[in-house]
Every structure is written in structure tokens, then in C-alpha cells.
Motif scaffolding. Structure first.
Motif, PDB file in Angstrom:
ATOM      1  N   LEU A 132       1.160  -1.120  -0.210  1.00  0.00           N
ATOM      2  CA  LEU A 132       0.063  -0.233  -0.330  1.00  0.00           C
ATOM      3  C   LEU A 132       0.791   1.797  -0.019  1.00  0.00           C
ATOM      4  O   LEU A 132       0.193   1.991  -0.031  1.00  0.00           O
ATOM      5  CB  LEU A 132      -0.601  -0.037   1.011  1.00  0.00           C
ATOM      6  N   THR A 133       2.695   1.232  -0.197  1.00  0.00           N
ATOM      7  CA  THR A 133       3.322   2.216  -0.127  1.00  0.00           C
ATOM      8  C   THR A 133       3.298   3.585  -1.550  1.00  0.00           C
ATOM      9  O   THR A 133       3.930   4.148  -1.612  1.00  0.00           O
ATOM     10  CB  THR A 133       4.163   1.770   0.133  1.00  0.00           C
ATOM     11  N   ASN A 178     -11.590   1.704   0.688  1.00  0.00           N
ATOM     12  CA  ASN A 178     -10.730   2.169   1.386  1.00  0.00           C
ATOM     13  C   ASN A 178     -10.264   0.583   1.892  1.00  0.00           C
ATOM     14  O   ASN A 178     -10.380  -0.505   1.405  1.00  0.00           O
ATOM     15  CB  ASN A 178     -10.914   2.527   3.150  1.00  0.00           C
ATOM     16  N   THR A 217      -1.504  -0.933   8.227  1.00  0.00           N
ATOM     17  CA  THR A 217      -1.269   0.449   7.092  1.00  0.00           C
ATOM     18  C   THR A 217      -3.361   0.186   6.587  1.00  0.00           C
ATOM     19  O   THR A 217      -3.068  -0.642   6.331  1.00  0.00           O
ATOM     20  CB  THR A 217      -0.068   0.022   6.480  1.00  0.00           C
ATOM     21  N   GLU A 218      -3.072   1.838   6.095  1.00  0.00           N
ATOM     22  CA  GLU A 218      -4.166   2.319   5.718  1.00  0.00           C
ATOM     23  C   GLU A 218      -4.612   2.953   4.207  1.00  0.00           C
ATOM     24  O   GLU A 218      -3.930   3.621   4.376  1.00  0.00           O
ATOM     25  CB  GLU A 218      -5.904   2.200   6.605  1.00  0.00           C
ATOM     26  N   CYS A 219      -5.041   2.855   3.404  1.00  0.00           N
ATOM     27  CA  CYS A 219      -5.149   3.764   2.452  1.00  0.00           C
ATOM     28  C   CYS A 219      -6.156   4.115   2.232  1.00  0.00           C
ATOM     29  O   CYS A 219      -7.069   2.876   1.849  1.00  0.00           O
ATOM     30  CB  CYS A 219      -3.832   3.950   1.733  1.00  0.00           C
ATOM     31  N   VAL A 229      -4.065   6.060  -4.810  1.00  0.00           N
ATOM     32  CA  VAL A 229      -4.177   6.670  -3.821  1.00  0.00           C
ATOM     33  C   VAL A 229      -3.776   8.387  -2.918  1.00  0.00           C
ATOM     34  O   VAL A 229      -3.113   9.384  -3.974  1.00  0.00           O
ATOM     35  CB  VAL A 229      -2.780   5.849  -2.744  1.00  0.00           C
ATOM     36  N   ARG A 271      -3.225   7.881   3.398  1.00  0.00           N
ATOM     37  CA  ARG A 271      -1.952   7.141   3.333  1.00  0.00           C
ATOM     38  C   ARG A 271      -2.657   6.680   5.415  1.00  0.00           C
ATOM     39  O   ARG A 271      -1.658   8.084   5.277  1.00  0.00           O
ATOM     40  CB  ARG A 271      -0.762   6.763   3.057  1.00  0.00           C
ATOM     41  N   HIS A 272      -2.522   5.676   5.866  1.00  0.00           N
ATOM     42  CA  HIS A 272      -2.813   6.263   7.637  1.00  0.00           C
ATOM     43  C   HIS A 272      -2.578   5.159   8.132  1.00  0.00           C
ATOM     44  O   HIS A 272      -2.701   4.017   7.940  1.00  0.00           O
ATOM     45  CB  HIS A 272      -3.494   6.907   7.886  1.00  0.00           C
TER      46      HIS A 272
END
Length: 263
Positions: free
Chosen positions: A13-14, A41, A48-50, A66, A69-70
Motif C-alpha cells: 500500500l506504499t 479504503n 496500514t490503511e489507504c 491513493v 495513507r495512515h
């Protein structure tokens, strides 16, 4: 319309664009029929979530741009709980994984007990683990959890308890006559992490119980009540989440002694 949320285990998810493939892609496109410009989401199950917007839908994948991101919010208060489960018959392990995930278990460790009827051949262990992890992932998605319980398969109880360093370690054993669950927990401070052992249908042998006790597990009885292997762990998870977690009022971790099984 609320943003749909999905668990995308093993997905990076980065990146600025997240590529979704496999079962999750088919669920999003074939089942839910999500379209371009749908906001979604994603959580990777590891913290990690985005949030982003679907920008491309191909034959075997979709791409999400995206926007944010958090770190994922915690799945609930209370201790981390490990269920160490003697391998049961048939599809019972799948039920245990589903309901355990709903009740907030953090790790499920299955072990080949001496009295386990089911046997998993060495060349099928990886396939079985993959299936169990998919079940835990799906249960986490349906329960709205931001994380996915870890799932392991060990060859025996000695391996299953080898690295256990939990604050509270309980062994449900049908041969225990003196120590009750309530008695074992009385006067203890709220634990930060807990491990519980449940045997298979035929129970644990005396040697297996001794191995667990040598690893620091306290053997306890549930009294006259007889629970199936697929029920025992689920019942204890519910009790522990009531006492220490977020089921009902719950109790925050590390806040002093508790009076077990009282409102």
C-alpha cells in the motif's frame, strides 16, 4: 455513500497506485461491480490503511490512485490473545478461525495433538495454511477488523508453546479437578497478553498437559460443563473479552487487579 473498506493482505500500500489482483479483484469487480471513480479504503492487515479512487479496471486487476495513507486504528482494547488449538476433525478449524477472528483473537496456533484424528501430510501443510489464512482474512473483513489474526500450524504441543511469553497462560484440561477458571484468574492484574490451550476431540494426554505446565500454563477446569473442542476456545475468548477487552464494558489492559466474572 460511505466508502467501501477492504482487507488487501500481502498488498503493497506504499505506492502512489495500488494494484489489486486475485480474489479481492474478483470480489470488487465481479461481485460488487465497482466502477471507475469509486472511492475505496484498503487495509493490509498489518497496520496500514489507504483511501483512494479506482482509476483502472483490467481483465485481471484494478488500480487505485491513493489519496491518503495512515496507520490503521486499533481493532479493540484489551489484551492480545493467542489461541493454541489441538487440530480438530473435518472443517471445525475453519469455524474456530471464523468465530475466533470475530471475537478478536490475535493469533491462532494449531498443533498436531497425539489424539488428533485429523492428520495433515507434510506436502499439504502449505495448502492448508493458505486456506486457513484466507478464512481468517475473510472473517476479519466481515467483522470490520483492520488487522488479520496470524495463523500457524505446528507439529506438536512442545513446538506450539515453545516461545510463549504471555502474562496469562491457561490450559483447558478435562483431567484437572482442583483449579477452576475463576480461581486461576482471581486477584491477577489485567494481562497485556494471554495464551489459551484447547485440546482436540479426544483431549490432551497427561504428557502433553505436563509439557504445557512446564511452559508455564496453568491447567484449569470448566467444572461439570462439557464443551466441544470447537466451542471451548470460542467460549473462553468471549469470557476474556468481557473481562479485559471491549466486549461489554471491558477493562483496559494493565489497570490493576480484577474480580473475575463479576459485573
Amino acid at each position: 455513500m460511505s466508502t467501501r473498506r477492504f482487507i488487501a493482505a500481502d498488498t503493497d500500500l506504499t505506492a502512489a497506485f495500488v494494484r489489486v489482483e486475485g480474489d479481492l479483484f474478483r470480489h470488487m469487480v465481479k461481485v460488487l461491480r465497482l466502477k471507475i471513480d469509486t472511492r475505496v479504503n484498503l487495509a493490509d492487515g498489518r497496520g496500514t490503511e489507504c483511501t483512494g479512487i479506482i482509476k483502472e479496471i483490467g481483465r485481471d486487476h484494478l488500480a487505485i490512485a491513493v489519496e491518503e495513507r495512515h496507520a490503521a486504528a486499533p481493532s479493540g482494547g484489551g489484551p492480545r490473545i493467542t489461541l493454541i488449538q489441538g487440530l480438530p476433525k473435518g472443517e471445525k478449524m475453519e469455524l474456530i478461525l471464523q468465530k475466533g477472528t470475530e471475537l478478536g483473537v490475535n493469533e491462532v496456533v494449531s498443533f498436531q495433538a497425539e489424539r488428533s484424528v485429523s492428520r495433515i501430510a507434510a506436502d499439504r501443510r502449505d495448502d492448508r495454511l493458505r486456506r486457513w489464512r484466507r478464512i481468517a482474512e475473510e472473517a476479519a473483513r466481515q467483522a470490520g477488523r483492520p488487522d488479520i489474526p496470524a495463523v500457524r500450524l505446528t507439529r506438536g504441543i512442545a513446538e506450539a508453546v515453545r516461545d510463549s511469553d504471555h502474562d496469562l497462560k491457561l490450559l483447558l484440561w478435562e483431567e484437572e479437578r482442583a483449579t477452576t477458571l475463576k480461581g486461576a484468574m482471581a486477584g491477577r492484574p489485567a494481562p497485556a497478553n494471554i495464551a489459551i490451550i484447547v485440546g482436540p476431540e479426544g483431549g490432551l494426554t497427561a504428557a502433553e498437559a505436563e509439557t504445557a505446565r512446564q511452559a508455564g500454563f496453568a491447567s484449569v477446569t470448566l467444572g461439570k460443563r462439557i464443551l466441544r473442542t470447537e466451542t471451548a476456545g470460542i467460549a473462553l475468548l468471549a469470557i476474556l473479552q468481557y473481562l479485559y477487552g471491549d466486549l461489554g464494558e471491558g477493562l483496559p489492559s494493565g489497570k490493576g487487579p480484577v474480580s473475575p466474572l463479576t459485573p
